[in-house]
Every structure is written in C-alpha cells, then in structure tokens.
Enzyme design. Sequence first.
Site, PDB file in Angstrom:
ATOM      1  N   LYS A   1       0.840  -1.198   0.000  1.00 32.55           N
ATOM      2  CA  LYS A   1       0.000   0.000   0.000  1.00 32.55           C
ATOM      3  C   LYS A   1       0.873   1.245   0.000  1.00 32.55           C
ATOM      4  O   LYS A   1       1.911   1.283   0.665  1.00 32.55           O
ATOM      5  CB  LYS A   1      -0.879  -0.055   1.251  1.00 32.55           C
ATOM      6  CG  LYS A   1      -1.958   0.987   1.389  1.00 32.55           C
ATOM      7  CD  LYS A   1      -2.759   0.652   2.643  1.00 32.55           C
ATOM      8  CE  LYS A   1      -3.932   1.560   2.861  1.00 32.55           C
ATOM      9  NZ  LYS A   1      -4.742   1.121   4.036  1.00 32.55           N
TER      10      LYS A   1
ATOM     11  N   SER B   1      -9.391   0.677   3.158  1.00 33.71           N
ATOM     12  CA  SER B   1      -8.691   1.613   2.303  1.00 33.71           C
ATOM     13  C   SER B   1      -7.615   0.926   1.449  1.00 33.71           C
ATOM     14  O   SER B   1      -7.107   1.510   0.488  1.00 33.71           O
ATOM     15  CB  SER B   1      -8.019   2.700   3.156  1.00 33.71           C
ATOM     16  OG  SER B   1      -7.106   2.143   4.089  1.00 33.71           O
TER      17      SER B   1
ATOM     18  N   SER C   1      -9.398  -2.014   7.237  1.00 35.61           N
ATOM     19  CA  SER C   1      -8.817  -1.891   5.899  1.00 35.61           C
ATOM     20  C   SER C   1      -8.011  -3.094   5.449  1.00 35.61           C
ATOM     21  O   SER C   1      -7.623  -3.181   4.279  1.00 35.61           O
ATOM     22  CB  SER C   1      -7.939  -0.633   5.824  1.00 35.61           C
ATOM     23  OG  SER C   1      -8.713   0.521   6.040  1.00 35.61           O
TER      24      SER C   1
END
Length: 460
Positions: free
Chosen positions: A79, A153, A177
């Site tokens: 990420k 996310s 997330s």
Amino acid sequence: MTLADLDFSFASIRRAMAAGAKAPAIIAEACRRAQAAAGEGVFTLLVDPAAAIARAEELQARADAGAVLPLLGLPFSVKDSIHVAGLPTTSNCPAMRLEPKDSAHAVTLLEQAGAVLIGKNTLDQFATGLNGTRSPDPLCRNAIDPAYIPGGSSSGSAVAVARDIVAFSLGTDTGGSGRVPAACNGIVGLKPTIGLVSSRGLVYNNRSFDCIPVFCKFADDAYEILENIAGFDVLDPMSRTDAGAIELRPRAPQPLTIAIPRADQLTFFGDTEAARAYEADLAVLQSLGHRLKPVDFTLFETAGRLVFQSAMVAERLIDCADVVRDHPEAIHPAVWSALQPGLSYTARDAFQALYEIKQAQRQASLLLAGCDAMVVPTVPTIFTIAQMLADPMALNSAMGTYTYFVNPLDMCAVAIPGRTRSDGLRSSLCFVGRAGDDALLRTLARGFEQAMVPALAVAS
C-alpha cells in the site's frame, strides 16, 4: 502450463520452481501483469521491471549458492502509505509526496527473505475510508465484478492479489482496511495482533490502532508471511516486547465455543444474499463441531464508533497535518469530511475517549469469558461504485459494521472467503480473537477454508 497461465498462490509458484522455473522468470511475469494493469487504478507506481528482475537474479544466485530464502520467487506489492526506500510515498495525495530513505521494517524483512517488490498500491486517500472510491481516477475496481467497490482503504493491495498480479501484498488496518477489501474481492485478509508486526515506516492514520495486514489467496500463505515479519522491533515504540513469544503455528483442530452476534442485532442492509451466505457459512462451522454462542453485540458497536466518532479522529491529523494546512484543495472531499471533525476536539475529549476505550476493552473481556473466539460477517454487504458515490459517508460507515471494533478492543482477526453467492460475489467470515491468539485464529481459519473447498462452486 506456462508462467502466463500460473495463478500466484504460493503452492503454484513453488511447484513451478520445483519444475525448473527460476525466480527472475516469475518476477518478470509479475511485472508483465502489473504493467498490463497500470492504467486500471490498482497501483500508484510500479518498480522498473529491469530493476525487479535484477533483484530476482541476485536472490536466485544467492539461493543457488546455499542461502536460505524462504520467500524466493514470490512477487509482492505494498500500500502506498508504506515506505519503500527510493520510491515516493504519497498516500494517494501527490501534495503529500515523501521521499523515504529507509523502507518500512516489514518490507525490509520480506526482501531479506527473498520476496521481490513490484509496485505500490492505490488506497483511499490517507488510508481514510473502507470503500476504495476515495482516490483519483481511474478508480480501482472490484476483482470479481468491476461494477462493485473493491473495499478500502487497502483497495489496490487486495485487488492485486485477487487478480493474480502478485502472490501477496501488505496493507494497513485501522478500522477494517485489511479485512473489508479482502472480503469484497474473495481473498484472505489477515490482521495480526497490534504490535506483533512493527509499524515503523508507515504514514499513520490512527497510530494507536494501526497495524500491517497481509493479503493472500489462502490462510496458510498469509500466516507464512506473518511468520516472516512478526517480532519485536526496538525502534518502534508500539512494538510488543513479547512479539517473539506469540505463537503463530496452527494448533490441532478441536471443537471450540465461538461467540456470534445475536440474530436480532445483525444487519445486512437489505442484502438477502449476504444474509443467506452468512447462515450457510455458520452451518459449516457447526459441521466442524464448533458451538456458536450468541452474545449482545451492543458493546462492539459502541467500541467501533470510538474509532471514527470520537476524539480519536484527531489522531489522523498528525501525519497529514502539512497537507491539511498548506494544500487543503488536494484532499478528496469525502476524506476531508472524515478529517475535519478532528479539528474541533479538545485534549479533554481525547482523554475521555481513551478512558472509554479502556472501559470497552474490560467489558469485552468479561462478555467473551467462556468463548474461545468470535466470528462475524466480514462485511454486511458489498455496494456498487455508483451506490457508494451517491452516498459516500453513510455507505462507507456501513462497510465497517463488523470490523470497526476489533482494533480499539485490541483484538486480532482474519477474514476468510466463504460461499460463492448466486451473483458471483463471495461471502466472508471474520474470525476475531484476543490479543496474542493469532495461532488460534489460524487454526479456525484453516479448518473453515478446508471445509469450504467442496462447496465453493455452490451458490448460497
């Protein structure tokens, strides 16, 4: 079978290597797949293929010379709120662009074990959101059905695994997330005990709750990655000093008492497919001999609200303070709506929230006495992108119905795919345990995953 036909489960990659494939060829194939998806919102940037292949060649030479590299041949991504030396970290906000000199501790450990990074994944900006639409165009889309949200996310991290672009990926998890996008895309999302994996090298959302989850196709693959990145980090003040003593190996399966939310407290937001799939997944657990014990879910709902509906939201403003002050126009409108309330809380409010968290942790401990673990639907439903864009705040909150409570209550969790629904989407169960019970959850996850194999093609 050629490498182009290879699914990127650990077992398939290792079978290919046992048959003669070398790490550089596998990494080259991962880079090819990533380049093919470059314009589809899965990645914020890609490692230069020549550099990734050169890294794989170096690792292969070391392995051929006798070095022990347990993750050799496994391509991965992270990420874009996780630092990688030499690559920018943007948290999907170019105005925040950082140029880290050091990689996150977890990334360093993975590379030392032989894995090769091929890119950084898109995310809901500043890791604020659970749906995957709070990012610049093109939006990342669900790997099963592009009309649906990918979850957030850590949207790109989950989609990259689900689409077989990488073998595994890392995300971050504050309120779900590492679990919500796994559920939306039909893969495993492992959220370890907070502090078990060093969070040094992250751009934090809420540092009090943040941890690094792992996305994989299968539970044992995810826990293998956890075994390689878990441990005490003296340079991370949030790292658990007992991290090295927390067991991660699976236990012998045995019938357990598992808490579930009371039926009258469950909500699926009108998604009857999700409700049916959840009941079918619970039946699988019962077939394994587990006893399901309904408990009052009110406390868990209340604890979940403390993450994003208390003074704890002010903690978000620490790492993105410069952008909020100097470049507010660069912030996604839905993200700004989530960040702005943090500006109004006082120090007194923050202390009150901390006291409430401690009280909730004690109450949860008492409520779950006599239960070995808990299981919930990972998500209550999966909205389409059109639905989410039409009502971004309320529907985003809905996605966290069964995930928000886990981190403030200092629990570990793992999301495992369940039945395939008649519309092609996957259901998902989330196993939740006390801090340090990661091995217990691995055992439960493996048992459920193995029991699901004959039923995966059966619509609920």
